[in-house]
Design a protein around this motif. Structure first.
Motif: not given
Length: 190
Positions: A49-55, A127-132, A145-151
């Protein structure tokens, strides 16, 4: 230390158990109990098990980001680099219990993220990026994907349902992580 306590038996290919008077009989027979097998499987699952999140993004204040990861050995690592009001890099590392890891695994499975694909999600941009990234048992996923600010940002993409899964999963994980970090580092002992 007695001779019985110092005997060592190879329980599995990768682990060794110390033989005590209580389990000396099973050791001499060369068989493993269900409990031994479950302990070995539990350790194997921890390692799988490994989990990494970056924004983050690069802007007028430099590289600003938030990152957290769960590694084998139940370690939670957290980093937040925000130059807002001249703040510096914040790094925290804590060990969490098996119950916390089990809950995170449950959150991941309940979200359905392991079934998603990021091919129709917006690419990272200015705008930025996010990784999961998640390694869970025999599966390995890595989303970018790109940075998500809202729905509202989610609804504009080609795969809003898939991106919505990631959006809500990240919200849940952030809530849990901030609670764990806050509890661990702000606890006052009287």
């Amino acid at each position: 230390m007695s001779d019985i306590e110092t005997k060592i038996e190879l329980a599995t290919d990768s682990a060794m158990d110390i033989i005590t008077p209580e389990n000396d009989n099973k050791a001499s027979s060369g068989t493993q109990t269900t409990e031994d097998i479950l302990k070995t499987e539990t350790q194997k699952q921890k390692d799988d098990f490994y989990l990494r999140y970056y924004v983050g993004h690069k802007g007028k204040y430099g590289h600003e980001f938030l990152e957290f990861e769960f590694r084998s050995g139940n370690k939670l690592r957290y980093a937040n680099n925000s130059h807002y009001k001249s703040e510096s890099l914040i790094r925290k590392e804590v060990c969490v219990s098996d119950s916390v890891i089990s809950e995170i695994k449950k959150i991941i499975l309940d979200s359905g993220i392991m079934l998603e694909d990021d091919k129709n999600w917006p690419e990272p941009d200015v705008v930025g990026k996010q990784e999961l990234e998640i390694v869970f048992k025999d599966e390995h996923i890595s989303f970018s994907t790109t940075k998500i600010g809202s729905l509202m940002d989610v609804e504009k993409c080609d795969d809003p349902e898939g991106l919505k899964v990631m959006f809500y999963l990240i919200q849940d994980l952030k809530c849990l992580i901030f609670s764990l970090i806050g509890l661990h580092f702000k606890l006052l002992i009287l």
